[in-house]
Motif scaffolding. Structure first.
Motif, short mmCIF file in Angstrom:
data_model
loop_
_atom_site.label_atom_id
_atom_site.label_comp_id
_atom_site.label_asym_id
_atom_site.label_seq_id
_atom_site.Cartn_x
_atom_site.Cartn_y
_atom_site.Cartn_z
N GLN A 85 35.18 -14.92 4.01
CA GLN A 85 34.46 -14.16 5.02
C GLN A 85 34.46 -12.67 4.73
N TRP A 86 35.02 -12.28 3.61
CA TRP A 86 34.99 -10.86 3.25
C TRP A 86 35.00 -10.74 1.74
N GLY A 87 34.62 -9.58 1.29
CA GLY A 87 34.58 -9.30 -0.13
C GLY A 87 34.31 -7.82 -0.36
N PRO A 88 34.52 -7.35 -1.57
CA PRO A 88 34.34 -5.91 -1.84
C PRO A 88 32.88 -5.51 -1.77
N THR A 136 31.27 -11.37 -5.06
CA THR A 136 32.02 -12.43 -4.38
C THR A 136 31.22 -13.73 -4.44
N GLN A 137 31.89 -14.79 -4.87
CA GLN A 137 31.23 -16.11 -4.87
C GLN A 137 31.33 -16.66 -3.46
N LEU A 138 30.19 -16.59 -2.76
CA LEU A 138 30.13 -16.92 -1.34
C LEU A 138 29.62 -18.35 -1.20
N THR A 139 30.36 -19.16 -0.47
CA THR A 139 29.95 -20.54 -0.20
C THR A 139 29.51 -20.64 1.26
N ILE A 140 28.27 -21.04 1.46
CA ILE A 140 27.71 -21.22 2.81
C ILE A 140 27.75 -22.71 3.12
N HIS A 141 28.57 -23.08 4.07
CA HIS A 141 28.72 -24.47 4.46
C HIS A 141 27.73 -24.81 5.58
N GLY A 142 27.24 -26.05 5.56
CA GLY A 142 26.31 -26.45 6.60
C GLY A 142 25.87 -27.90 6.42
N GLN A 143 24.76 -28.22 7.01
CA GLN A 143 24.18 -29.56 6.94
C GLN A 143 22.72 -29.44 6.54
N HIS A 144 22.28 -30.43 5.77
CA HIS A 144 20.88 -30.50 5.32
C HIS A 144 20.45 -29.20 4.63
N LEU A 145 21.32 -28.67 3.83
CA LEU A 145 21.00 -27.41 3.17
C LEU A 145 20.06 -27.61 2.00
N GLN A 146 19.96 -28.84 1.53
CA GLN A 146 19.07 -29.12 0.41
C GLN A 146 17.67 -29.43 0.97
N THR A 147 17.14 -28.46 1.68
CA THR A 147 15.86 -28.63 2.37
C THR A 147 14.83 -27.74 1.70
N GLY A 148 13.77 -28.35 1.22
CA GLY A 148 12.73 -27.57 0.56
C GLY A 148 13.12 -27.25 -0.87
N ALA A 202 10.93 -20.99 6.71
CA ALA A 202 11.90 -21.12 7.80
C ALA A 202 13.17 -20.34 7.45
N GLN A 203 13.76 -19.76 8.45
CA GLN A 203 14.94 -18.93 8.24
C GLN A 203 16.06 -19.39 9.16
N ARG A 204 17.27 -19.46 8.61
CA ARG A 204 18.45 -19.78 9.39
C ARG A 204 19.46 -18.64 9.23
N THR A 205 20.03 -18.24 10.36
CA THR A 205 20.96 -17.10 10.37
C THR A 205 22.30 -17.55 10.90
N LEU A 206 23.38 -17.09 10.24
CA LEU A 206 24.74 -17.42 10.67
C LEU A 206 25.29 -16.23 11.43
N LEU A 207 25.07 -16.25 12.74
CA LEU A 207 25.46 -15.10 13.56
C LEU A 207 26.93 -15.14 13.96
N THR A 208 27.50 -16.31 13.98
CA THR A 208 28.87 -16.44 14.52
C THR A 208 29.91 -15.87 13.57
N SER A 209 29.69 -15.92 12.28
CA SER A 209 30.71 -15.41 11.34
C SER A 209 30.02 -14.57 10.28
N PRO A 210 29.79 -13.29 10.57
CA PRO A 210 29.16 -12.42 9.57
C PRO A 210 30.11 -12.18 8.39
N PHE A 211 29.52 -11.79 7.30
CA PHE A 211 30.30 -11.45 6.10
C PHE A 211 30.76 -10.00 6.21
N GLN A 212 32.00 -9.76 5.85
CA GLN A 212 32.59 -8.42 5.99
C GLN A 212 32.70 -7.79 4.61
#
Length: 1980
Positions: A970-973, A978-990, A1035-1045
């Motif tokens: 959740q943070w990086g310089p 930073t190798q950022l991994t975005i976890h979710g469901q049905h991400l292989q869409t489109g 289509a756009q999806r936003t992760l508002l609950t845990s922003p990257f620091q």
């Protein structure tokens, strides 16, 4: 060796770096004849040498003999005679010489005991043309000169054997300029010499003298020819040059603008050539507008040229020209005013004066005096100085400083030659009011300055340039004058870093320009193009230069002679004819001269008529053949005069027969359309140049012909174009027809035609016929035929042309093609076939095998009008977001013939999908945009085209909603990576997925998995939060609950160790900040891989390996191949904490070279050197260990238990420490005890371990060094041998003996038990005592370390750890106090003493504040005041004589009764008297230090400056105090003051015994209170203000809190209260504590005056205890006031006089008797404190306390550690301020250290320890220790005895840090009270660090740029004004005279014995002083 003797026409390359040459014993000089023989035996030089150099020689000056042009080079220890071509002719040896600058020339070395072998630098080199003599003056023997033969410099004509002071000519220091010139008087030559001030004995040598060259005493003064100067130190002239012009001699120099002024100005002085008395001396200032001081000068016949410093810091230069007429007029104006008007101008202002401090003044002589006495006379004023400067505008600005100027007038032009400090020679044309640099060249190596001796030879053809390495910068702007001369070079350079050479440079480089264009483009004002000679020459070298158009001036002419036009411009090669050339500005020839034309090698006589020249061309057989592929040949055509080409151009000869071959497709058009006049014969197909074709044949004329009808390409027979079909189907017979024109030119003869098709790989011929003609237009038909190209193509363009007859080709009007097309190619299905161009006639044919065919080739019944249904092969992607908007790609066949068919034909999962027109591919691909659909909708894709069944896909498309759940990490310089991994469901869409972090894209790493997307962050501008969003198509999806620091980038501050074996694996500890935000830190190394390593094997790989979904993460690759042959090997570091990384060094394969070692912290890359303070990482070869068994490695090594194993090897400790080495024997460890370069010692297990694996029977010996694992063989433990069977007889005897022994033991045991019971009882008593003692000691230690008392502001139990005091941060209360103090200081400032008080206290320590009080005058002495003042003023002037001052100092020091105290006092008086002339004082100090060094060199150099034994040591202390006052105020004062206040604060926090002076908080164990005194802090409210001493009340009274202790005496309380109330007031302005009483006020009327002693004092057994607040029971928060004392009583309340105080503390109370009563405060001198006795409750406790205090007093030493840790930060800050070079080091320190380095080099001292001791003794111990020990010398503060004792310990620590010997705990000799072992041990751990600071301080100063003499003088001149208004200057002179009076006779004798002193009448002047001061009658 350096370079050999050099005579080469090439530029000498720079020398390689030279190694240091060890000092060698002096050698006798090499004989000149032998030296010349050696030089001439070298190989002969080339015939035209351009420069001359000599090994190990430093050149100083050049001189040129008139006539033959012989060149003379003055060098260090040598004189060289060179030919004009710089060939060596003779050499003379002039040194080294046994000499000293402080001695007059001597014969017997005993006359000058401190003489040394000295290099003789040439100071003056002149040629006397009349006498044919060379005058050479060196620096040795006080600058005496000799005369030598011009034809052989080794032959000496005159050399003074015993020269007098009148023959001292040149300056005796190499850095001081000496200039001169030889002038011709009517009957003899005279020598005019000007020089600067230098040396001890130079004060009597005037700056300008006229000397005779002949006579009995050559070089002595001629007549009165001496420029008399009152005070040379005020007029330290620095001469630039001397010149003769007309009837005058001119001198150019720099000096101060007026007497005693610090600013320097440029001057020109003039004297008449025949004036031997210098009556005609006049000088005026020179000013180059807006520029600095003059640096170099030269004179042309009419102009004085001056190079001035320009730009910031004198980094550039400007050239100004002063016409000699204006200069003379300015001087005449000044002379006239001084002769006739008293020096006043018309407005009354002083415009001229008599300068140099002489008694003469401007006069009011008759108005005709200037004309009557043009060169002055005895009665005219002299020397005259004009005040009005002669100003000139800069002609030229240069970026480099100029060091040399020369001038030349040639052909009416003025040329200046400028040499700069970088070795470049600039040639400048002076044209009116500006100058133009027309040529610059590098003469010497870059960085080598050109010497001022820049000489032009007699005929003005060459310039002689001397280049050499500079060692001193020349002053450029205002400030000090400095010296500037050719001798400011390296005077003792056994191997100079830059070659020193003489170059011969041509004045004009005309021959270097080979042609007229380059000659005129050079714009050289001395050059021009001599037309008839055909070369670039000087004007005088061109014989007809005076005639028009014969010599073209390079600077103005821009057009060379040229051929303006040719008529005709070209001719056919077959004809010979005439050509006319037009040549403007053609020179006129004589009647018998002629021009001729050269066509290549063929000459033709030219006929000239004005600008027109006619020539005949060569015949055809004289012309060369045309080059292949061309139709002409071009020859150079030159108009020649004799063999010189006057003008040239090119002329072409053409061949028409070659023209038609250049264009095969249109030969007629090529012929008649060319630039030549060629015609076409159509029937014979020939291109001719004549007028007509053969008879009977028509002619098509050239397009250039104007009067004929049939001409140009339009008349050529040609094919116009295709009349039949352009498209030809493959396999079908087609008939072609072509339109033709102009065939009538062929006539009516029958002939055949053919059509030709150029198919790939073959040429197809078709018979053709001319079918019809109409006028000039016709039609040709080609026979029909099937065409089948060899390669099937959809369309093929085939060229076509027509021939007539056998091979006569008709022109193509343009490029003609027919197109063959094949319907079967490119139309694989029905839809694409039907979509083909309708003009092709393609149909889908089902006959036999369905295919696309040409219509007539398909049976009508087989033609398919409707295509099959669409077929869908694949779709992608298979998923999409519910919002739609996804671009879906459908691949298949028969997907429509055009876009209109599929526009509304696509459905996706039952939802319409809108195709995109631009992406549609006929029949093969549809790209459509999906419509919105509910989540989860799925179904096939359907394409329905009209009239056909729909096509349905087998694959289904699914609408799914991608959901973002979380991030990791959740943070990086902020640098990204930073190798950022975005976890979710049905991400292989489109199929088009992109990720963003904030506004920055986050590149996705493939593949995208259904539950995770991996991307790498980009850099961010600043730290902060960023929202993560993923875009799926539209289509756009936003992760508002845990922003990257984004966090701040990690920083690395340290990395160690910095070395490893090549095998790697060594643990590297990396320290920094923010390291835990890095995801995968790497330690990497770049390697330059060799070919073998690359072949072995590391293939190029992606540094970020990809993984598959669900698989494990790919491990980072150890080594990867980068571009450009680089190999990168990395290891992954583990993150230990946010401040620590643990990395293992990467392994480096053999055969590769590490290029860069760096850390990769995501996107942050940090070089190892940057993280390690500049030290790079090093790889060492892997260690090698020998097998344990040398003979046979496989044989087990036999090990005896208990033995230490010794393993031999190589390079064992190069890349690892012993703590990191692991040695195993099987499964046991062999502990490493020692590791050296060649040996490893380890202690094996005591018992044999088991093998590590079961494969072998014996354990293996394995050494692990990082990744390097070395198995050294098996180990076998030796066992004890089994004993043989024991004999029976021995067993019986042993049994009997054992029985007897047992009986004896039992008996002894009984006796022992009886004794031991008694001892046990005694032992139990001792155990009880020891337990009590242990408990007491533990309590005391715990109390000392964790805080003395909980009432001091900390709760009980809230203890601090010991580490908080042992070097940690200071306590919070101290830091709060210091913060408050800093805030107060911003308002009030640090109480620095003013400069006058500071100087008096430093100069006269121990004399109070008023060391120099005016003497009280007795009755009747008022009349003596004026004579005494006059005498002291004369004494002040006499002190300005260096000889007098040195004689005075040496004489006083020789007197036995002249004590050390007297020496210090006189030195301080001299410092005060000469404070206004610090430059002079510095010169005296340098001289005395040189003498002192010479004295100690023969004894023990390390003892120099150790003690103050002579005046020079005290002078040095005072000098440093003056120079460093500003540094104290600006840099070092603040930390020193903060240290002082921190000490005072800490001392006041604990009890201090007012009688013994011992304190609980101190650093000095002799001042340590070794008792446990109970105390309690109190806060008193002090009434402060105007009414504080009166009744209570009133608004003006303020209450100020004051912190005190209840154990403080009343006097201590008053001192603390005053400190609080007068916090911002200097101590000298505060009231005395002993003049005030402390009054305790309680309520409205309760006033009680408190005192140390009164009737309430407790007295017991002759011991009286001083009253304390505890005694009066004053509570916390009580109100007190300070009131004036109404009486003076009591032992303590003694008031002090406030006048002339230093601020020292009042002496502490003596522990003595008053009337038989002893005073005590906290502890008694011989007994225990009564208060402590009263608090003890039992006898046992009393015994325990007494035993603890008496037995182990050292337990209180922990208080020293506590105090030390508290003050550590302030001590470090103070030392850092003193020893840091982060700020510029004061120039005085750099100057002093450089001088000490010079002294060491001069005396051959190479021991660095000696130089370290000198610098330490001179600066650190002489100045800084005094400042540390006595801050009252700097600040207006009170220093108590306890503070003084603590400062003594800190000062001793500073002393120990400055020594080079190892720090030992023992007794020192500096401050006896703080040298105990306890005080030594206190800072034992810090002293090595401080020593490193000192070493680094010395090293950094040495490596910094040198402090020049000019910069130091400028700084000293600025400081000199700080004490000009001293009120006690006359008193200092009076005190100094009192010392002179004591030894008056001895001083007079010493002055009279000195020959120079006799000539200067120093003794007489001192007698005059005595007569005025003492009214003493002398023999004057």
């Amino acid at each position: 060796m350096c370079l050999p003797w050099c005579h080469t026409a090439r530029e000498t390359p720079p020398l390689p770096p030279c190694e240091a040459v060890p000092a060698m014993a002096p050698r006798p000089p090499l004989g000149p004849h032998l030296l010349l023989a050696l030089l001439l035996s070298l190989p002969p030089p080339p015939t035209r040498a351009r420069h001359f150099s000599a090994p190990n020689a430093t050149f100083n000056h050049l001189a040129l003999a008139p006539g033959p042009g012989t060149l003379y080079v003055g060098a260090v220890n040598r004189l060289f005679q060179l030919s004009p071509e710089l060939r060596l002719q003779a050499v003379a040896v002039t040194g080294p010489v046994l000499d000293s600058p402080d001695c007059v020339p001597f014969r017997d070395p005993a006359d000058c005991p401190h003489a040394r072998l000295t290099d003789n630098a040439n100071q003056l080199l002149l040629v006397s043309g009349r006498a044919r003599e060379l005058v050479a003056c060196g620096q040795v023997r006080q600058g005496v000169c000799d005369k030598r033969r011009l034809d052989d410099v080794a032959h000496v004509l005159y050399q003074a054997e015993d020269p007098g002071d009148g023959q001292f000519v040149a300056a005796n220091a190499p850095g001081v300029a000496t200039v001169g010139l030889v002038v011709q008087a009517p009957d003899r030559d005279l020598l005019l010499v000007a020089r600067g001030l230098a040396g001890k004995l130079s004060a009597g040598v005037p700056p300008l003298t006229v000397r005779q060259l002949a006579g009995p005493q050559p070089f002595s003064s001629e007549g009165l020819g001496r420029l008399v100067v009152g005070d040379l130190s005020d007029y330290n002239n620095s001469y630039v040059g001397a010149f003769a012009a007309g009837r005058s001699a001119y001198f150019v120099f720099r000096r101060r603008g007026a007497r005693a002024q610090a600013d320097y100005r440029s001057y020109a002085a003039r004297v008449c050539l025949g004036d031997a008395n210098l009556y005609s001396y006049v000088e005026v200032p020179l000013a180059c507008r807006g520029q600095g001081l003059i640096q170099a000068a030269a004179v042309t016949p009419s102009t004085l040229l001056g190079a001035f410093a320009a730009g910031p810091g004198g980094a550039g230069a400007a050239l100004c020209a002063f016409p000699l007429a204006q200069l003379d007029a300015s001087m005449e104006h000044a002379r006239r005013l001084c002769y006739t008007a008293g020096g006043r101008g018309p407005g009354g202002a002083e415009e001229a004066t008599v300068e140099y401090g002489v008694t003469s003044r401007c006069a009011a002589l008759p108005a005709d005096s200037p004309e009557s006495y043009p060169c002055g006379d005895e009665h005219t004023p002299s020397p005259i100085a004009g005040r009005q400067p002669l100003e000139a505008e800069p002609l030229l600005q240069l970026e480099q400083p100029i060091s040399a100027v020369a001038g030349l007038q040639a052909d009416g032009h003025t040329i200046a030659f400028l040499g700069d400090t970088q070795g470049q020679l600039h040639k400048v044309f002076l044209n009116g009011s500006h100058g133009h640099v027309y040529h610059s060249q590098q003469v010497g190596p870059r960085g080598s300055a050109i010497s001022p001796d820049l000489l032009v030879d007699g005929n003005g053809s060459h310039v002689y340039v001397l280049t050499a390495q500079q060692v001193r910068p020349v002053p450029r702007m205002g400030g000090t004058g400095g010296q500037h001369t050719g001798t400011s070079l390296c005077t003792h350079c056994p191997c100079p870093s830059l070659p020193i050479q003489v170059d011969r440079v041509p004045v004009a480089a005309c021959p270097e320009f080979p042609d007229c264009t380059s000659c005129l483009q050079a714009r050289d004002p001395l050059c021009g193009w001599c037309v008839l000679q055909g070369r670039c020459t000087l004007k005088g070298q061109c014989g007809r230069a005076a005639q028009a158009n014969q010599w073209l001036w390079s600077y103005e002419d821009s057009h060379c002679p040229h051929v303006q036009s040719l008529l005709p411009a070209y001719r056919p090669r077959q004809e010979q004819g005439q050509v006319t050339l037009s040549v403007p500005r053609l020179p006129t020839l004589a009647a018998d001269e002629y021009f001729h034309c050269a066509f290549g090698d063929y000459d033709s006589l030219a006929h000239v008529e004005g600008p027109h020249v006619a020539c005949v061309t060569p015949p055809q057989d004289q012309l060369p053949l045309n080059p292949p592929g061309t139709d002409h040949i071009t020859l150079p055509l030159a108009l020649m005069f004799e063999d010189v080409a006057v003008a040239a151009t090119n002329f072409s000869f053409y061949d028409c027969s070659a023209v038609q071959a250049l264009e095969v497709a249109a030969p007629c058009r090529a012929c008649v359309g060319s630039i030549w006049r060629c015609h076409w014969c159509p029937q014979s197909s020939r291109c001719v140049y004549g007028e007509h074709c053969p008879e009977g044949e028509g002619t098509i004329y050239s397009a250039q012909e104007a009067d004929v009808q049939v001409r140009g390409p339009g008349a050529c027979p040609r094919v116009e174009g295709l009349a039949g079909p352009v498209l030809l189907p493959v396999g079908w017979k087609s008939r072609l027809a072509l339109r033709v024109r102009n065939l009538q030119h062929f006539g009516s003869l029958p002939t055949s035609y053919h059509c030709w098709l150029e198919l790939p790989g073959e040429l197809q011929r078709l018979p053709a016929s001319l079918e019809e003609t109409s006028g000039d237009v016709g039609l040709i038909s080609c026979q029909a035929q099937q065409l089948h190209p060899s390669v099937a193509q959809q369309e093929l363009r085939v060229p076509i042309y027509v021939t007539r007859g056998k091979a006569q080709r008709l022109d193509n009007a343009h490029t003609l093609h027919v197109t063959l097309y094949d319907c079967a190619v490119g139309h694989p299905d029905c839809s694409r076939c039907q979509a083909a161009n309708g003009s092709l006639g393609c149909v889908w044919c089902s006959h036999r095998q369905p295919a696309c065919r040409y219509g007539p080739l398909c049976p009508p019944e087989a033609v398919e009008l409707l295509c099959p249904s669409p077929r869908i092969d694949t779709i992608e992607p298979l998923t999409g977001p519910p919002e739609g908007g996804l671009a879906l790609t459908i691949w298949g066949s028969n997907l429509g013939r055009d876009f209109t068919e599929v526009q509304d034909a696509v459905n996706v999962a039952g939802r319409p999908c809108s195709p995109e027109p631009s992406l549609y591919r006929t029949s093969a691909r549809i790209v459509c945009v999906t419509s919105p659909a509910p989540n989860g909708t799925t179904g096939p894709i359907q394409v329905a085209i009209k009239n056909r069944p729909p096509g349905i896909s087998t694959q289904h498309f699914t609408y799914q909603d991608p959901i973002l759940l979380s991030l990791s990490p959740q943070w990086g310089p902020q640098a990204g990576g930073t190798q950022l991994t975005i976890h979710g469901q049905h991400l292989q869409t489109g199929g088009n997925i992109s990720a963003f972090v904030g506004a920055q894209p986050c590149p996705i790493q493939e593949p995208v998995c259904p539950e995770a997307i991996v991307c790498h962050t980009m850099s961010q501008a600043s730290p902060g939060e960023a929202v993560v969003r993923v875009v799926f198509g539209h289509a756009q999806r936003t992760l508002l609950t845990s922003p990257f620091q984004y966090t701040a980038n990690p920083q690395l501050v340290a990395a160690e160790p910095s070395v490893s074996f090549r095998g790697g694996g060594r643990l590297i500890r990396v320290r920094g900040t923010g390291l835990d935000v890095v995801q995968q830190p790497l330690l990497s190394v770049w390697l330059a891989a060799t070919a073998e390593v690359q072949a072995a094997g590391v293939e190029p790989r992606d540094p970020t390996p990809r993984t598959s979904c669900g698989g494990p993460a790919a491990a980072p690759q150890a080594c990867i191949q980068l571009r450009e042959g680089l190999l990168q090997c990395s290891t992954v570091c583990s993150i230990n904490s946010s401040s620590l990384l643990l990395c293992q060094s990467p392994a480096v394969p053999d055969g590769v070279h590490p290029q860069r070692v760096f850390f990769t912290l995501d996107n942050v890359h940090v070089d190892f050197a940057s993280a390690n303070g500049g030290q790079d990482f090093q790889y060492q070869p892997n260690p090698r260990l020998a097998p344990l068994s040398r003979e046979k490695p496989t044989r087990p090594y036999r090990l005896k238990p208990g033995n230490v194993l010794d393993v031999e090897g190589q390079g064992l400790n190069l890349g690892i420490s012993k703590e990191e080495v692991r040695v195993h024997i099987g499964d046991g460890e062999c502990l490493v005890k020692t590791l050296t370069l060649t040996h490893l010692y380890c202690e094996p297990p005591s018992r044999a371990p088991q093998p590590a694996n079961g494969s072998s029977a014996l354990p293996q010996f394995v050494v692990q060094m990082g990744n390097v694992r070395l198995a050294l063989g098996p180990v076998q433990y030796e066992t004890e041998p089994t004993l043989s069977a024991f004999p029976v007889e021995a067993q019986v005897g042993l049994g009997l003996g054992a029985a007897v022994l047992i009986a004896a033991v039992l008996l002894l045991t009984l006796m022992y038990r009886h004794k031991s019971k008694q001892a046990l009882r005694d032992y139990q008593k001792v155990l009880v005592q020891l337990e009590n003692l242990e408990i007491g000691v533990g309590d005391q230690c715990r109390k000392e370390f964790t805080g003395e008392e909980s009432a001091a502001g900390r709760a009980p139990g809230a203890h601090l750890s010991p580490s908080a005091y042992l070097g940690g941060s200071p306590p919070a209360d101290l830091m709060t106090e210091m913060t408050d103090l800093s805030s107060d200081l911003e308002a009030s400032g640090i109480p620095f003493l003013d400069y006058h008080t500071y100087a008096e206290r430093v100069f006269f320590p121990g004399h109070g504040g008023c060391p120099l009080q005016p003497a009280l005058e007795g009755p009747g002495e008022e009349g003596r005041r004026a004579p005494v003042r006059q005498g002291l003023t004369q004494l002040s002037n006499l002190l300005n004589s260096k000889l007098f001052l040195l004689t005075l100092i040496h004489t006083l020091e020789e007197q036995p009764s002249f004590s050390q105290r007297d020496r210090c006092h006189v030195a301080s008086l001299l410092s005060l008297a000469l404070h206004g002339k610090l430059e002079y004082l510095t010169d005296i100090l340098r001289t005395l230090l040189s003498d002192l060094a010479a004295h100690y060199v023969h004894k023990n150099p390390k003892l120099m400056l150790r003690r103050t034994e002579t005046m020079v040591e005290k002078l040095l202390t005072n000098w440093l105090s003056i120079c460093l006052y500003a540094f104290l105020k600006e840099v070092a004062g603040e930390p020193l003051y903060m240290l002082l206040r921190a000490i005072q604060y800490q001392v006041d926090k604990g009890p201090v015994d007012a009688v013994t002076g011992k304190a609980k908080r101190t650093l000095n164990d002799s001042r340590l209170l070794r008792e446990d005194v109970e105390f309690r802090p109190l806060t008193l409210m002090v009434l402060a203000g105007p009414r504080a001493g009166g009744a209570a009340g009133g608004g003006a009274v303020q209450r100020v809190p004051a912190r005190v202790l209840d154990t403080d005496t009343i006097t201590q309380v008053k001192e603390k209260v005053l400190e609080q109330v007068y916090k911002g007031t200097p101590f000298s302005q505060r009231p005395s504590a002993h003049a005030l009483d402390l009054e305790w006020r309680s309520g409205l009327a309760g006033h009680l005056t408190l005192s140390d002693e009164d009737l309430t004092s407790v007295t017991h057994n002759h011991w009286k205890r001083l009253n304390t607040l505890q005694h009066y029971k004053v509570p916390d928060g009580a109100t007190v006031g300070l009131i004036p004392q109404l009486h003076n009583g009591g032992a303590v309340s003694q008031s002090l006089a406030q006048n002339c105080t230093l601020g020292e503390n009042v002496p502490m109370l003596e522990d003595g008797e008053e009337g038989g009563v002893h005073l005590w405060h906290l502890v008694k001198g011989t007994e225990e404190p009564e208060g402590a006795k009263a608090r003890r409750s039992s006898l046992r406790e009393r015994e325990r306390e007494r035993a603890r205090a008496k037995a182990i007093p050292e337990i209180y030493l922990t208080r020293l550690l506590s105090m030390k840790g508290t003050l550590q930060k302030f001590v470090d800050d103070t030392f850092q301020a003193i020893l840091s070079v982060n700020r510029p080091v004061p120039i005085a320190i750099k100057y002093l250290f450089d001088f000490l380095d010079e002294l060491a080099e001069k005396h051959g001292i190479e021991d660095p320890e000696t130089l370290h001791i000198w610098k330490t003794n001179s600066l650190l111990l002489r100045f800084w220790v005094n400042a540390l020990k006595n801050p009252q010398l700097i600040f207006d503060v009170r220093v108590s005895d306890n503070v003084d004792a603590i400062l003594a310990v800190i000062a001793q620590t500073f002393i120990d840090s400055c020594t080079v010997s190892e720090h030992k705990v023992g007794r020192a000799h500096s401050y006896p009270e703080q040298d105990s072992p306890v005080n030594k041990l206190l800072y034992a751990r810090e002293i090595p660090r401080y020593k490193q600071m000192v070493e680094r301080y010395y090293s950094d100063i040495r490596q910094s740029s040198p402090a020049s003499y000019q910069e130091m003088n400028s700084a000293l001149a600025e400081l000199s004004g700080n004490y000009t208004s001293a009120p006690h200057c006359l008193e200092a002179l009076q005190e100094l005279y009192n010392h002179i009076h004591r030894y008056y006779d001895q001083i007079i004798s010493a002055l009279e014995e000195d020959p120079v002193g006799q000539k200067m009448q120093l003794a007489c002047r001192l007698q005059q002083v005595a007569a005025l001061v003492e009214n003493k009658v002398t023999d004057l």
